[in-house]
Design a protein around this motif. Structure first.
Motif, PDB file in Angstrom:
ATOM      1  N   LEU A 175      42.943  46.375  47.431  1.00 36.81           N
ATOM      2  CA  LEU A 175      41.869  46.096  46.479  1.00 36.81           C
ATOM      3  C   LEU A 175      40.674  46.965  46.830  1.00 36.81           C
ATOM      4  CD1 LEU A 175      40.356  44.427  44.273  1.00 36.81           C
ATOM      5  CD2 LEU A 175      39.865  42.735  46.066  1.00 36.81           C
ATOM      6  N   THR A 176      40.211  47.756  45.878  1.00 38.26           N
ATOM      7  CA  THR A 176      39.013  48.567  46.067  1.00 38.26           C
ATOM      8  C   THR A 176      38.122  48.459  44.842  1.00 38.26           C
ATOM      9  OG1 THR A 176      40.126  50.537  45.202  1.00 38.26           O
ATOM     10  CG2 THR A 176      40.126  50.235  47.600  1.00 38.26           C
ATOM     11  N   VAL A 177      36.824  48.565  45.075  1.00 34.80           N
ATOM     12  CA  VAL A 177      35.840  48.619  43.996  1.00 34.80           C
ATOM     13  C   VAL A 177      35.036  49.897  44.194  1.00 34.80           C
ATOM     14  CG1 VAL A 177      33.963  47.431  42.813  1.00 34.80           C
ATOM     15  CG2 VAL A 177      35.723  46.092  43.991  1.00 34.80           C
ATOM     16  N   ALA A 178      34.898  50.691  43.136  1.00 32.76           N
ATOM     17  CA  ALA A 178      34.198  51.972  43.210  1.00 32.76           C
ATOM     18  C   ALA A 178      33.062  52.013  42.194  1.00 32.76           C
ATOM     19  CB  ALA A 178      35.168  53.127  42.955  1.00 32.76           C
ATOM     20  N   ALA A 179      31.944  52.633  42.594  1.00 37.61           N
ATOM     21  CA  ALA A 179      30.798  52.801  41.695  1.00 37.61           C
ATOM     22  C   ALA A 179      29.938  53.948  42.219  1.00 37.61           C
ATOM     23  CB  ALA A 179      29.969  51.512  41.621  1.00 37.61           C
ATOM     24  N   GLY A 180      29.589  54.861  41.326  1.00 34.92           N
ATOM     25  CA  GLY A 180      28.678  55.934  41.686  1.00 34.92           C
ATOM     26  C   GLY A 180      29.127  56.780  42.855  1.00 34.92           C
ATOM     27  N   GLY A 181      30.429  57.021  42.967  1.00 31.30           N
ATOM     28  CA  GLY A 181      30.933  57.853  44.039  1.00 31.30           C
ATOM     29  C   GLY A 181      31.135  57.141  45.360  1.00 31.30           C
ATOM     30  N   ARG A 182      30.900  55.836  45.396  1.00 31.42           N
ATOM     31  CA  ARG A 182      31.110  55.039  46.613  1.00 31.42           C
ATOM     32  C   ARG A 182      32.189  54.000  46.323  1.00 31.42           C
ATOM     33  NH1 ARG A 182      26.054  55.969  45.401  1.00 31.42           N
ATOM     34  NH2 ARG A 182      25.976  54.094  44.122  1.00 31.42           N
ATOM     35  N   ASP A 183      32.822  53.512  47.390  1.00 35.15           N
ATOM     36  CA  ASP A 183      33.808  52.454  47.194  1.00 35.15           C
ATOM     37  C   ASP A 183      33.782  51.504  48.373  1.00 35.15           C
ATOM     38  OD1 ASP A 183      36.004  53.204  49.235  1.00 35.15           O
ATOM     39  OD2 ASP A 183      35.767  55.058  48.097  1.00 35.15           O
ATOM     40  N   ALA A 184      34.332  50.323  48.160  1.00 35.48           N
ATOM     41  CA  ALA A 184      34.388  49.292  49.192  1.00 35.48           C
ATOM     42  C   ALA A 184      35.674  48.505  49.029  1.00 35.48           C
ATOM     43  CB  ALA A 184      33.177  48.357  49.094  1.00 35.48           C
ATOM     44  N   GLY A 185      36.119  47.916  50.134  1.00 33.10           N
ATOM     45  CA  GLY A 185      37.337  47.128  50.123  1.00 33.10           C
ATOM     46  C   GLY A 185      37.075  45.675  50.439  1.00 33.10           C
ATOM     47  N   ILE A 186      38.123  44.958  50.700  1.00 32.48           N
ATOM     48  CA  ILE A 186      38.063  43.511  50.931  1.00 32.48           C
ATOM     49  C   ILE A 186      37.121  43.184  52.087  1.00 32.48           C
ATOM     50  CG2 ILE A 186      39.414  41.484  51.567  1.00 32.48           C
ATOM     51  CD1 ILE A 186      41.853  42.992  50.317  1.00 32.48           C
ATOM     52  N   GLY A 187      36.195  42.263  51.832  1.00 35.35           N
ATOM     53  CA  GLY A 187      35.249  41.847  52.847  1.00 35.35           C
ATOM     54  C   GLY A 187      34.061  42.757  53.016  1.00 35.35           C
ATOM     55  N   GLU A 188      33.988  43.807  52.220  1.00 38.15           N
ATOM     56  CA  GLU A 188      32.894  44.773  52.351  1.00 38.15           C
ATOM     57  C   GLU A 188      31.903  44.614  51.200  1.00 38.15           C
ATOM     58  OE1 GLU A 188      35.342  48.296  54.677  1.00 38.15           O
ATOM     59  OE2 GLU A 188      35.087  48.431  52.500  1.00 38.15           O
ATOM     60  N   ARG A 189      30.735  45.261  51.351  1.00 36.73           N
ATOM     61  CA  ARG A 189      29.692  45.247  50.324  1.00 36.73           C
ATOM     62  C   ARG A 189      29.584  46.630  49.698  1.00 36.73           C
ATOM     63  NH1 ARG A 189      27.973  41.591  54.122  1.00 36.73           N
ATOM     64  NH2 ARG A 189      26.996  39.692  53.330  1.00 36.73           N
ATOM     65  N   LEU A 190      29.405  46.644  48.382  1.00 34.76           N
ATOM     66  CA  LEU A 190      29.289  47.903  47.660  1.00 34.76           C
ATOM     67  C   LEU A 190      27.932  47.974  46.983  1.00 34.76           C
ATOM     68  CD1 LEU A 190      30.542  50.537  46.589  1.00 34.76           C
ATOM     69  CD2 LEU A 190      31.336  49.217  44.606  1.00 34.76           C
ATOM     70  N   PRO A 191      27.037  48.887  47.412  1.00 34.26           N
ATOM     71  CA  PRO A 191      25.774  49.088  46.690  1.00 34.26           C
ATOM     72  C   PRO A 191      26.035  49.932  45.448  1.00 34.26           C
ATOM     73  CG  PRO A 191      25.856  50.522  48.618  1.00 34.26           C
ATOM     74  CD  PRO A 191      27.113  49.696  48.637  1.00 34.26           C
ATOM     75  N   THR A 192      25.965  49.332  44.283  1.00 33.79           N
ATOM     76  CA  THR A 192      26.321  50.045  43.044  1.00 33.79           C
ATOM     77  C   THR A 192      25.166  50.851  42.477  1.00 33.79           C
ATOM     78  OG1 THR A 192      25.673  48.211  41.593  1.00 33.79           O
ATOM     79  CG2 THR A 192      27.921  48.176  42.494  1.00 33.79           C
ATOM     80  N   ARG A 193      23.929  50.525  42.846  1.00 39.05           N
ATOM     81  CA  ARG A 193      22.745  51.229  42.336  1.00 39.05           C
ATOM     82  C   ARG A 193      22.724  51.262  40.816  1.00 39.05           C
ATOM     83  NH1 ARG A 193      22.961  56.297  46.654  1.00 39.05           N
ATOM     84  NH2 ARG A 193      22.939  54.988  48.527  1.00 39.05           N
ATOM     85  N   GLY A 194      23.207  50.180  40.212  1.00 37.30           N
ATOM     86  CA  GLY A 194      23.186  50.048  38.763  1.00 37.30           C
ATOM     87  C   GLY A 194      24.327  50.734  38.040  1.00 37.30           C
ATOM     88  N   GLU A 195      25.192  51.432  38.769  1.00 39.18           N
ATOM     89  CA  GLU A 195      26.311  52.128  38.137  1.00 39.18           C
ATOM     90  C   GLU A 195      27.427  51.137  37.779  1.00 39.18           C
ATOM     91  OE1 GLU A 195      26.601  55.334  37.431  1.00 39.18           O
ATOM     92  OE2 GLU A 195      24.735  56.047  38.362  1.00 39.18           O
ATOM     93  N   PRO A 196      28.214  51.426  36.734  1.00 37.39           N
ATOM     94  CA  PRO A 196      29.385  50.604  36.440  1.00 37.39           C
ATOM     95  C   PRO A 196      30.360  50.637  37.619  1.00 37.39           C
ATOM     96  CG  PRO A 196      28.889  52.091  34.614  1.00 37.39           C
ATOM     97  CD  PRO A 196      28.034  52.522  35.759  1.00 37.39           C
ATOM     98  N   ALA A 197      31.092  49.558  37.783  1.00 37.10           N
ATOM     99  CA  ALA A 197      32.036  49.437  38.885  1.00 37.10           C
ATOM    100  C   ALA A 197      33.458  49.329  38.344  1.00 37.10           C
ATOM    101  CB  ALA A 197      31.707  48.214  39.741  1.00 37.10           C
ATOM    102  N   THR A 198      34.373  50.016  38.995  1.00 37.79           N
ATOM    103  CA  THR A 198      35.784  49.963  38.637  1.00 37.79           C
ATOM    104  C   THR A 198      36.550  49.261  39.738  1.00 37.79           C
ATOM    105  OG1 THR A 198      35.639  52.035  37.394  1.00 37.79           O
ATOM    106  CG2 THR A 198      37.838  51.297  38.073  1.00 37.79           C
ATOM    107  N   VAL A 199      37.235  48.180  39.379  1.00 39.56           N
ATOM    108  CA  VAL A 199      38.016  47.396  40.327  1.00 39.56           C
ATOM    109  C   VAL A 199      39.483  47.778  40.157  1.00 39.56           C
ATOM    110  CG1 VAL A 199      38.562  45.068  41.145  1.00 39.56           C
ATOM    111  CG2 VAL A 199      36.355  45.519  40.041  1.00 39.56           C
ATOM    112  N   ARG A 200      40.130  48.119  41.264  1.00 35.80           N
ATOM    113  CA  ARG A 200      41.532  48.510  41.216  1.00 35.80           C
ATOM    114  C   ARG A 200      42.325  47.732  42.265  1.00 35.80           C
ATOM    115  NH1 ARG A 200      44.760  52.859  39.524  1.00 35.80           N
ATOM    116  NH2 ARG A 200      46.614  53.212  40.824  1.00 35.80           N
ATOM    117  N   VAL A 201      43.378  47.086  41.824  1.00 36.06           N
ATOM    118  CA  VAL A 201      44.266  46.382  42.739  1.00 36.06           C
ATOM    119  C   VAL A 201      45.681  46.929  42.560  1.00 36.06           C
ATOM    120  CG1 VAL A 201      44.663  44.463  41.123  1.00 36.06           C
ATOM    121  CG2 VAL A 201      45.090  44.131  43.546  1.00 36.06           C
TER     122      VAL A 201
END
Length: 333
Positions: free
Chosen positions: A242-268
């Motif tokens: 499981l990963t979530v990506a936004a604005g060129g950054r991504d995070a996985g399970i148990g992590e925090r993702l600073p989106t800076r207002g960008e849309p986020a794409t969740v992929r499992v």
């Protein structure tokens, strides 16, 4: 006791195994626990056969088998020393104990001593887990508040007649899920784990917890569980990412993702769940659901944002509705 006569306790780390995902069962019993039938050697062999990298030995109210696992551990199987503390009003797991360290169990919620015993485990560097909160037998139901515990065992495999998922697990998951939004919003949420509570042959690893740790050591594994970098699998046949990506950054399970207002794409991505379903959950409950192919392997993508979703977690269920895998959240900021 001189060095030569000390029990050969298992090592707290293994050589040559760095950052990676490790599969482990954090709640197992030998014949030393009431209801258990397996020897330590049989448990270790079963853990290896099930594809596990680590186990936590958690006898009921005793640690006298800690030494028995010294010769049974190895670079392919780490043994974490622990205990199942079976009090009068609920059970909890003390994971990461010192060799031979025993946690008192002779109390109930009215005695007001629980915090003292939790603190003793933490002084040893250990982890405190609320065990099988809705277990269907006397004293098994968990009557203590979750405050003070590091994690919650939302999926316990014992007492299943056919499947390692039942109404007690459904209740535990719902309770944990209801508390997750406030915990994430307040910056202190308790991760979920799953374990077999194995007493008999054929039970180990159903389910187990898959942990992203910095190395193969008891300290690193417990730190990762404490941080929520873990998901729960029905068996080693089930795979998930499981990963979530936004604005060129991504995070996985148990992590925090600073989106800076960008849309986020969740992929499992999932394998091993034929004709199953994947569902995405946020503070608004279940927000998206998709089917897996007949062969059980596939990817599901969903779009969201930090404005819409405080966090995202995933459940994967078989066609019959019973659980195959579930994750801790990815937090969006």
């Amino acid at each position: 006791m001189d060095t030569a006569s000390r029990p050969p306790f298992p090592p707290a780390s293994t050589a040559g195994r760095g950052r990676g995902w490790y599969r482990g069962d954090c709640h197992v019993h030998s014949a030393r626990s009431n209801g258990g039938e397996l020897t330590p050697a049989q448990l270790a062999a079963a853990a290896r056969a099930a594809g596990l990298d680590f186990i936590a030995i958690t006898e009921h109210n005793t640690t006298d088998t800690h030494g028995a696992f010294g010769p049974l551990a190895g670079d392919d199987l780490l043994v974490i020393l622990g205990q199942e503390v079976t009090t009068r009003t609920g059970h909890w797991l003390a994971l990461g104990l010192e060799p031979g360290q025993v946690v008192d169990w002779r109390y109930g919620i009215r005695d007001g001593v629980l915090d003292r015993h939790l603190a003793g485990v933490r002084r040893a560097g250990g982890l405190c887990v609320a065990a099988h909160p809705h277990a269907p037998y006397p004293s098994g139901a968990f009557m203590y508040p979750y405050e003070g515990f590091d994690a919650v065992e939302v999926w316990n495999g014992l007492w299943r007649s056919d499947l390692p998922w039942g109404a007690d697990n459904e209740a535990a998951l719902a309770e944990w899920g209801r508390g997750l939004p406030a915990g994430v919003h307040g910056g202190r949420w308790r991760p979920a784990i799953g374990a077999s509570d194995a007493h008999l042959a054929g039970q180990i690893a159903t389910p187990h917890t898959v942990v992203l740790a910095e190395e193969m050591s008891a300290a690193a594994l417990l730190d990762a569980i404490r941080a929520g970098r873990a998901w729960i699998a029905e068996s080693a046949a089930v795979g998930l990412s499981l990963t979530v990506a936004a604005g060129g950054r991504d995070a996985g399970i148990g992590e925090r993702l600073p989106t800076r207002g960008e849309p986020a794409t969740v992929r499992v991505e999932v394998r091993g769940v034929p004709s199953g379903t994947v569902s995405f959950h946020t503070e608004r409950g279940r927000v998206h659901r998709a089917a897996l192919p007949v062969d059980g392997s596939g990817a599901v993508v969903w779009a969201t944002s930090a404005a819409e979703s405080l966090f995202v977690r995933v459940e994967v269920r078989h066609a019959g509705g019973h659980m195959a895998a579930l994750t801790n959240p990815v937090v969006l900021r």
